[in-house]
Design a protein around this motif. Structure first.
Motif, PDB file in Angstrom:
ATOM      1  N   ILE A 172      -3.932  -4.562  15.985  1.00 36.35           N
ATOM      2  CA  ILE A 172      -3.407  -3.263  15.536  1.00 36.35           C
ATOM      3  C   ILE A 172      -3.160  -3.292  14.040  1.00 36.35           C
ATOM      4  N   LEU A 173      -2.525  -4.364  13.569  1.00 34.92           N
ATOM      5  CA  LEU A 173      -2.225  -4.470  12.140  1.00 34.92           C
ATOM      6  C   LEU A 173      -3.504  -4.585  11.317  1.00 34.92           C
ATOM      7  N   VAL A 174      -4.480  -5.375  11.804  1.00 33.45           N
ATOM      8  CA  VAL A 174      -5.730  -5.550  11.064  1.00 33.45           C
ATOM      9  C   VAL A 174      -6.458  -4.219  10.911  1.00 33.45           C
ATOM     10  N   GLU A 175      -6.586  -3.487  12.010  1.00 31.97           N
ATOM     11  CA  GLU A 175      -7.297  -2.208  11.941  1.00 31.97           C
ATOM     12  C   GLU A 175      -6.587  -1.239  10.998  1.00 31.97           C
ATOM     13  N   HIS A 176      -5.272  -1.232  11.054  1.00 32.86           N
ATOM     14  CA  HIS A 176      -4.502  -0.352  10.178  1.00 32.86           C
ATOM     15  C   HIS A 176      -4.717  -0.723   8.710  1.00 32.86           C
ATOM     16  N   VAL A 177      -4.634  -2.016   8.411  1.00 27.11           N
ATOM     17  CA  VAL A 177      -4.783  -2.469   7.027  1.00 27.11           C
ATOM     18  C   VAL A 177      -6.191  -2.193   6.504  1.00 27.11           C
ATOM     19  N   ALA A 178      -7.194  -2.382   7.354  1.00 27.60           N
ATOM     20  CA  ALA A 178      -8.579  -2.189   6.927  1.00 27.60           C
ATOM     21  C   ALA A 178      -8.857  -0.768   6.466  1.00 27.60           C
ATOM     22  N   ALA A 179      -8.059   0.189   6.922  1.00 24.83           N
ATOM     23  CA  ALA A 179      -8.281   1.586   6.566  1.00 24.83           C
ATOM     24  C   ALA A 179      -7.406   2.063   5.409  1.00 24.83           C
ATOM     25  N   LEU A 180      -6.571   1.195   4.868  1.00 22.89           N
ATOM     26  CA  LEU A 180      -5.640   1.620   3.820  1.00 22.89           C
ATOM     27  C   LEU A 180      -6.352   1.753   2.476  1.00 22.89           C
ATOM     28  N   PRO A 181      -6.007   2.765   1.699  1.00 23.96           N
ATOM     29  CA  PRO A 181      -6.745   3.031   0.454  1.00 23.96           C
ATOM     30  C   PRO A 181      -6.529   2.024  -0.657  1.00 23.96           C
ATOM     31  N   HIS A 182      -5.382   1.338  -0.658  1.00 20.64           N
ATOM     32  CA  HIS A 182      -5.080   0.432  -1.766  1.00 20.64           C
ATOM     33  C   HIS A 182      -5.257  -1.038  -1.392  1.00 20.64           C
ATOM     34  N   VAL A 183      -5.885  -1.304  -0.230  1.00 24.29           N
ATOM     35  CA  VAL A 183      -6.055  -2.686   0.236  1.00 24.29           C
ATOM     36  C   VAL A 183      -7.535  -3.009   0.386  1.00 24.29           C
ATOM     37  N   THR A 184      -7.933  -4.141  -0.146  1.00 23.80           N
ATOM     38  CA  THR A 184      -9.263  -4.694   0.083  1.00 23.80           C
ATOM     39  C   THR A 184      -9.106  -5.928   0.956  1.00 23.80           C
ATOM     40  N   ASN A 187       0.823  -1.204   0.000  1.00 25.10           N
ATOM     41  CA  ASN A 187       0.000   0.000   0.000  1.00 25.10           C
ATOM     42  C   ASN A 187       0.862   1.262   0.000  1.00 25.10           C
ATOM     43  N   ALA A 188       1.937   1.229   0.792  1.00 26.77           N
ATOM     44  CA  ALA A 188       2.826   2.393   0.859  1.00 26.77           C
ATOM     45  C   ALA A 188       3.454   2.705  -0.493  1.00 26.77           C
ATOM     46  N   ARG A 189       3.478   1.736  -1.388  1.00 32.21           N
ATOM     47  CA  ARG A 189       4.028   1.925  -2.733  1.00 32.21           C
ATOM     48  C   ARG A 189       2.943   2.238  -3.756  1.00 32.21           C
ATOM     49  N   GLY A 190       1.683   2.366  -3.290  1.00 27.74           N
ATOM     50  CA  GLY A 190       0.590   2.639  -4.195  1.00 27.74           C
ATOM     51  C   GLY A 190       0.137   1.435  -4.989  1.00 27.74           C
ATOM     52  N   ILE A 191       0.451   0.241  -4.502  1.00 31.26           N
ATOM     53  CA  ILE A 191       0.125  -1.001  -5.208  1.00 31.26           C
ATOM     54  C   ILE A 191      -1.141  -1.604  -4.609  1.00 31.26           C
ATOM     55  N   SER A 192      -2.104  -1.913  -5.448  1.00 33.70           N
ATOM     56  CA  SER A 192      -3.379  -2.429  -4.968  1.00 33.70           C
ATOM     57  C   SER A 192      -3.271  -3.897  -4.587  1.00 33.70           C
ATOM     58  N   THR A 193      -3.960  -4.250  -3.505  1.00 32.35           N
ATOM     59  CA  THR A 193      -3.856  -5.589  -2.938  1.00 32.35           C
ATOM     60  C   THR A 193      -5.224  -6.064  -2.476  1.00 32.35           C
ATOM     61  N   ILE A 194      -5.514  -7.330  -2.713  1.00 33.75           N
ATOM     62  CA  ILE A 194      -6.666  -8.001  -2.117  1.00 33.75           C
ATOM     63  C   ILE A 194      -6.131  -9.031  -1.132  1.00 33.75           C
ATOM     64  N   VAL A 195      -6.554  -8.937   0.125  1.00 31.86           N
ATOM     65  CA  VAL A 195      -6.123  -9.871   1.163  1.00 31.86           C
ATOM     66  C   VAL A 195      -7.289 -10.797   1.486  1.00 31.86           C
ATOM     67  N   VAL A 196      -7.055 -12.096   1.367  1.00 33.09           N
ATOM     68  CA  VAL A 196      -8.079 -13.113   1.588  1.00 33.09           C
ATOM     69  C   VAL A 196      -7.812 -13.782   2.941  1.00 33.09           C
ATOM     70  N   GLU A 197      -8.793 -13.766   3.823  1.00 30.85           N
ATOM     71  CA  GLU A 197      -8.619 -14.326   5.166  1.00 30.85           C
ATOM     72  C   GLU A 197      -9.887 -15.080   5.574  1.00 30.85           C
ATOM     73  N   LYS A 198      -9.716 -16.320   6.023  1.00 28.04           N
ATOM     74  CA  LYS A 198     -10.863 -17.143   6.398  1.00 28.04           C
ATOM     75  C   LYS A 198     -11.480 -16.748   7.731  1.00 28.04           C
ATOM     76  N   ARG A 199     -10.725 -16.101   8.602  1.00 25.65           N
ATOM     77  CA  ARG A 199     -11.283 -15.684   9.886  1.00 25.65           C
ATOM     78  C   ARG A 199     -12.137 -14.425   9.722  1.00 25.65           C
ATOM     79  N   SER A 200     -12.977 -14.173  10.709  1.00 27.13           N
ATOM     80  CA  SER A 200     -13.786 -12.963  10.712  1.00 27.13           C
ATOM     81  C   SER A 200     -12.931 -11.753  11.055  1.00 27.13           C
TER      82      SER A 200
END
Length: 582
Positions: free
Chosen positions: A148-160, A43-56
């Motif tokens: 902490i990491l999850v909450e941070h990632v959830a708010a990033l503009p280039h991450v789904t 995300n810091a590089r402006g690269i779009s990412t989809i993160v797939v996670e089985k947990r809630s």
């Protein structure tokens, strides 16, 4: 509305739209610390990412990891979350010491002092204080770190972030990958597409199985009966100052105990013999009480059972085309020194800077060959360090007199305490694992013939030999030289950088990011014995010299991954005036 709820709403809306193929630059399978940190870096590089996670969303992980290394904290500093992580975990004034006792509530025989987080930057009392880093290690359980990491990632503009989502399979072509995913129930099948995919999906990695990579090594070194307990009154029974970690030494049952919250939650590791593992004869409650040193009247609650197997396994390959694996997906080992998670994060960050270089357009596809060439040998080395440490502990024998109030008992406690300190300080102050490892077979490093210094778990020699970590120094009271590193490469100039005008111009012409730092006289240590260093953003030295390289174009092509990887150093002549060339 909180960031987390807002993220969940967006994810639900995206799920409704994803009846057709969704696209991103990178797919990451797994939202543990490795996958989350990789997503943050992309995300810091402006690269779009989809993160797939089985947990809630914000479903807590197990209490597995307890330590964030200095190198990982350095990268969290760069990503802007180091302060929040540092301020979480154990109470601010709680010591991060390791205490060695006969039983948890018994006699203390030695202690490794590690500062609390409130004293972490100022204390000089301990074997990991004064380290060459802007960010010392931090003891924090994964149940505090990951949210902490999850909450941070959830708010990033280039991450789904797709929670409650299963990864099913992946296929690839010459220019992209397609992953089949479903909801948690295996329904709502859909496809997501990207240029690359990273499997950070743990020890049972579906991605590893998809690419046919095999874990090889030692499948079973020891079995461990591990229990997370809640015991509010345990501190009342313990002598002396509290500690983060406790090792118990007695002839009945030895174990390790770690404080999770500094108030009432602990993880108790009971190491089984081969016979005990085979016949299942160990009573969990009895073992816990023996390690704690409490009788049947003491009350505690089992929060979870976290049994695990000590292994030393490394994958035979880390990549298949556009698909990569990182973390526990490609290596498993005994969690001594706390480097399972940290090595996995190092994998992910090594890979994301290479992917970032290529996806940003300035690096050739060949730069990606560096990932396996660099990380596979290092993870194999670390796995052997920790296996050797585990085996020595497993072979140790405790004298029967160690708890006696006698001259023999006192002598045994003094000896065992001294040996325990000397042996274990290397894993709890693992300077070598933090700062000493070297990338010595990389296709994107210009080697000059000088041998890198050797390192151990606990020690290292700072060096500018290509492949080593560039030795740290402070530019001023608050600014680390690493703080000024740019994305891509950084040129440290200790002399007249006019000599390198051609190199700087060639980098600009090729689009290779090259930040230039003119280092003030007197701030760097004597290990900086060359006039110029080209460093990667992960702090490893890519080239050094006392004058311009003889083949400027060749060096730039090597740095951008455009030189065939079979002979990485043969393409670049030794720099004129370098240590190896004199």
């Amino acid at each position: 509305m909180s960031r987390g709820l807002f993220s969940v709403r967006l994810i639900n809306e995206l799920g409704e739209r994803m009846t057709r193929t969704a696209e991103a630059d990178v797919i990451i399978v797994g939202a543990g610390p490795v996958g989350l940190t990789a997503a943050m870096d992309l995300n810091a590089r402006g690269i779009s990412t989809i993160v797939v996670e089985k947990r809630s969303y914000q479903e807590l992980p197990s209490v597995k990891c307890n330590h964030v290394s200095a190198r990982t904290m350095e990268r969290f500093r760069r990503l802007g979350v180091a302060a929040e992580i540092r301020n979480s975990g154990l109470p601010a004034a709680y010591p991060h010491d390791i205490a060695f006792r006969t039983v948890l509530t018994g006699q203390e025989i030695a202690r490794i002092p590690i500062p609390s987080r409130s004293d972490r930057y100022t204390s000089r009392n301990g074997p990991d204080t004064g380290w060459p880093t802007p960010e010392p290690p931090h003891r924090i359980n994964q149940t505090y770190l990951e949210p902490i990491l999850v909450e941070h990632v959830a708010a990033l503009p280039h991450v789904t972030l797709l929670n409650d989502t299963q990864f099913l399979s992946v296929t690839q072509t010459d220019d992209h990958v397609e992953a089949l995913i479903s909801d948690a129930a295996g329904e709502n099948l859909r496809t997501i597409r990207a240029r690359f995919l990273i499997g950070a999906d743990g020890s049972r990695s579906a991605v590893r199985k998809q690419i046919g990579a095999k874990l090889t090594g030692d499948a079973v070194l020891q079995q461990v009966q591990s229990t997370c307990i809640r015991a509010p009154k345990l501190y009342e029974l313990m002598p002396g100052a509290p500690a983060w970690g406790y090792y118990t030494f007695n002839p009945r049952r030895n174990g390790h105990v770690y404080a999770i919250d500094g108030r009432e939650v602990f993880i108790v590791h009971n190491y089984l013999t081969e016979q005990e593992a085979a016949d299942g004869s160990v009573d969990r409650d009895e073992a816990i009480r023996t390690i704690l040193g409490v009788d049947e009247s003491f009350e505690y609650e089992i929060v979870s059972r976290e049994d695990w197997v000590a292994r030393r396994m490394v994958a035979d390959r880390f990549r298949d085309g556009r698909i990569f694996i990182a973390g526990d997906a490609c290596h498993l080992w005994v969690p001594y020194a706390g480097y399972g998670m940290n090595a996995g994060i190092a994998d992910g960050l090594n890979l994301t800077w290479l992917l970032g270089a290529h996806l940003s357009g300035w690096a050739d596809y060949g730069i990606l060959d560096a990932y396996e060439a660099e990380r596979q040998p290092i993870t194999d080395q670390v796995s052997r360090f920790v296996m050797n440490h585990q085996q020595k502990i497993a072979r140790s024998r405790i004298p029967n007199v160690i708890e006696e109030d006698s001259d023999e008992g006192r002598e045994a406690r003094e000896r065992i305490g001294r040996e325990a300190y000397e042996f274990n300080v290397q894993q709890f102050a693992a300077a070598g694992l933090n700062f000493g490892y070297v990338y010595d077979t990389s296709p994107i490093i210009s080697y000059d013939g000088e041998q890198a210094p050797s390192y151990s778990m606990g020690s290292f020699v700072p060096s500018t030999v290509p492949g080593c970590r560039a030795p740290h120094f402070w530019l001023d009271d608050t600014t680390s030289v690493y703080d000024e590193f740019g994305q891509g490469y950084t040129l440290l100039s200790f002399g007249d950088r006019g000599d390198l005008a051609e190199l700087i111009d060639a980098a600009a012409a090729s689009g290779v990011p090259l930040t230039v730092i003119d280092v003030p006289e007197g701030v760097a240590g004597e290990e900086h014995d060359h006039a110029f260093l080209v460093c990667r953003e992960d702090q490893h030295v890519a080239w050094r010299g006392n004058s311009a390289p003889e083949n400027v174009t060749g060096l730039i092509e090597l740095l951008r991954g455009a030189v065939p990887s079979k002979a990485p150093s043969a393409e670049i002549p030794v720099a004129a005036g370098s240590a190896a060339g004199q």
